[in-house]
Design an enzyme around this catalytic site. Sequence first.
Site, PDB file in Angstrom:
ATOM      1  N   ALA A  53       0.807  -1.225   0.000  1.00  0.00           N
ATOM      2  CA  ALA A  53       0.000   0.000   0.000  1.00  0.00           C
ATOM      3  C   ALA A  53       0.839   1.273   0.000  1.00  0.00           C
ATOM      4  O   ALA A  53       0.324   2.338   0.311  1.00  0.00           O
ATOM      5  CB  ALA A  53      -0.944  -0.021   1.193  1.00  0.00           C
ATOM      6  N   SER A 101       2.777   2.206  -2.744  1.00  0.00           N
ATOM      7  CA  SER A 101       2.937   2.784  -4.082  1.00  0.00           C
ATOM      8  C   SER A 101       1.957   2.147  -5.054  1.00  0.00           C
ATOM      9  O   SER A 101       1.269   1.183  -4.714  1.00  0.00           O
ATOM     10  CB  SER A 101       4.375   2.575  -4.587  1.00  0.00           C
ATOM     11  OG  SER A 101       4.593   1.210  -4.814  1.00  0.00           O
ATOM     12  N   GLY A 102       1.903   2.683  -6.241  1.00  0.00           N
ATOM     13  CA  GLY A 102       1.102   2.105  -7.321  1.00  0.00           C
ATOM     14  C   GLY A 102      -0.361   1.932  -6.978  1.00  0.00           C
ATOM     15  O   GLY A 102      -0.983   2.798  -6.346  1.00  0.00           O
ATOM     16  N   GLY A 120      -1.840  -0.194  -4.953  1.00  0.00           N
ATOM     17  CA  GLY A 120      -2.125  -0.373  -3.529  1.00  0.00           C
ATOM     18  C   GLY A 120      -2.301   0.942  -2.811  1.00  0.00           C
ATOM     19  O   GLY A 120      -3.206   1.104  -1.980  1.00  0.00           O
ATOM     20  N   SER A 123      -3.984 -10.568 -12.885  1.00  0.00           N
ATOM     21  CA  SER A 123      -3.692  -9.782 -14.077  1.00  0.00           C
ATOM     22  C   SER A 123      -4.051 -10.590 -15.299  1.00  0.00           C
ATOM     23  O   SER A 123      -4.181 -11.814 -15.249  1.00  0.00           O
ATOM     24  CB  SER A 123      -2.204  -9.430 -14.077  1.00  0.00           C
ATOM     25  OG  SER A 123      -1.699  -9.440 -15.381  1.00  0.00           O
ATOM     26  N   TYR A 131       6.239 -14.618 -13.651  1.00  0.00           N
ATOM     27  CA  TYR A 131       5.201 -13.653 -13.290  1.00  0.00           C
ATOM     28  C   TYR A 131       3.833 -14.168 -13.707  1.00  0.00           C
ATOM     29  O   TYR A 131       2.872 -14.141 -12.936  1.00  0.00           O
ATOM     30  CB  TYR A 131       5.481 -12.299 -13.952  1.00  0.00           C
ATOM     31  CG  TYR A 131       4.487 -11.244 -13.553  1.00  0.00           C
ATOM     32  CD1 TYR A 131       4.555 -10.648 -12.292  1.00  0.00           C
ATOM     33  CD2 TYR A 131       3.469 -10.849 -14.414  1.00  0.00           C
ATOM     34  CE1 TYR A 131       3.632  -9.688 -11.915  1.00  0.00           C
ATOM     35  CE2 TYR A 131       2.546  -9.892 -14.039  1.00  0.00           C
ATOM     36  CZ  TYR A 131       2.630  -9.316 -12.791  1.00  0.00           C
ATOM     37  OH  TYR A 131       1.714  -8.376 -12.419  1.00  0.00           O
TER      38      TYR A 131
END
Lengths: 296, 267
Positions: A15, A17-18, A20, A148, A173
């Site tokens: 939470a 950055s980005g 979050g 994703s 990933y």
Amino acid sequence: MEKTEKQKTAVVTGATSGIGLAIASELAAKGINVIGIGRDSELCKKVKNNIESLYGDVRIEYLTADLSKLSHIRQLSSNIKNMANSEDDKSIDILINNAATVSSWFVGTEDGLELQFAVNHLAPFLLTHELLPLLAACSQGRVITVSSSSHYRTRIRWNDILMRKNYNCLKAYKQSKLANVLFTAELNRRSESNMNLIALAADPGLVNTNIGLKGTSGIVRWVWKKRSKKGVNPKKAAQSIVYLALTPDINRFNEIYWKDCKPKRPGRYAQKEDNASKLWKISEKMCGIKSADYGL
Amino acid sequence: MKSFVCITGATGGLGKAFAVECASRGWNLFLTDLSGKNLENLSRGLASTYDIEALYYPCDLANDGSQKDFFAYIQKEKLEFDILINVAGLDFEGFFTERTPQQIRTITRVNIEGNLEMTYAILKARDKEKPFRIINVSSLAAFYPMPIKAMYSASKRFLLNFSMALREELRPAGVTVTALCPAGMPTTEGCRQSIESQGFAGRLTTKNVGYVASKTIDHALKGHAVYIPGLLNRMLRFVGFMFPSGLLARAICERWKSTRKRKEAIL
């Protein structure tokens, strides 16, 4: 009775950055009590101050943990339990497993696992287990795992799930994001009989964050730099996840995978029950837990 | 009686890869390294993931007292071994004259003496019913004199020669000794930076640790003397044979100096 938003508590990983960060601020702005998780304690402090100065009177706290380490996740869970138990209703309504990482190199974690698999899949797996008593304590706990669209067109490498011998950044990933969807489906199945829990996987689409710049180099880094520019603002991606967190009626069996506030069909591999249960059993062993002990 | 695989330096990048590989083959582990906390986490994870028995005992190979405790523990528990993997080793990159006396002693203590004493002690505790395998982690640096890594490459040369000779001594006893000579591996943040600073060449010679660990065990089980991971690295070894070592040292020194400059420029 349905709780109002002001009575709810949410845990958001990654939470600082980005996406979050955007989710945490959005939830806090709606009056929800937010517990954000970050790796860097300095950054956590800074972000908390930022959100407070932007939105004024909000309830947001940050806890520090390195989600690549199972020991840290266990410690974090007991910290969250302590925090929740000091509140009146002693429960957590929303868990958003958002933290994820990308690494160009094979990086071994302290538990003998691979970094991407540990952070992207096992951390949500273990954290959800550890927080189950709190999630089960409210009328309808909700576990949202940020997956994703890279989970399409891939598979789980059962022979070498940590990709020790043939590591490839993108393949690892993709596998970990597929694992997120399989985990979500199996969590719904397992919790059906004795818990009022909804597990959902969210697809944020292409978002302009720096996930692809932190642990990478060379080509991967270059491609992400170019590609992420085309992505939407994290704020927009966060809105659809916040929608999932707060919308009351969702059929957890037909609609587990969501993009832009609409249910979507997950990949064919992700829909197979035997894949999900096989992955679940492996994950239990890797975390050294038995789901039965947690009521699943 | 159960026998164990003993791995030194087990919580580092390569040591961990060896531990995971052996565990995935269903072998019981006895791990050692400096930090007990790291060993505890790793052995707990491996024991539950692969259903094996994983024991550990922390030991500082540079410290005599700590080493004595370690060997006493093996005797007390009556542990038996069928494989020894000597991974523990370290390097302080940079000019010899920039080092402190303490660092110089630590390199020889850990890379050379620690390895010899460990091999001696574990051979005493071998499971006599089974063939015994020793893997010594040397380096591609063992094939050349390497300026800026002078002590390191010399200590790895020591291990290479020692392994080859010991192998013949122990052949009748059913013991094989294999020297692993890898090029750089992306195990720590420092290594990754170092590889990236070497650019394309650095990437070409770099091999995945998991792959290296798995292949090395295969070679050790076949009883091979030396294993160099990667075709290009095997070819580089022959370069070491073709040119006089004085010339090689000169060339390597120039190259290291320029990558060092580049690295400093990045930092």
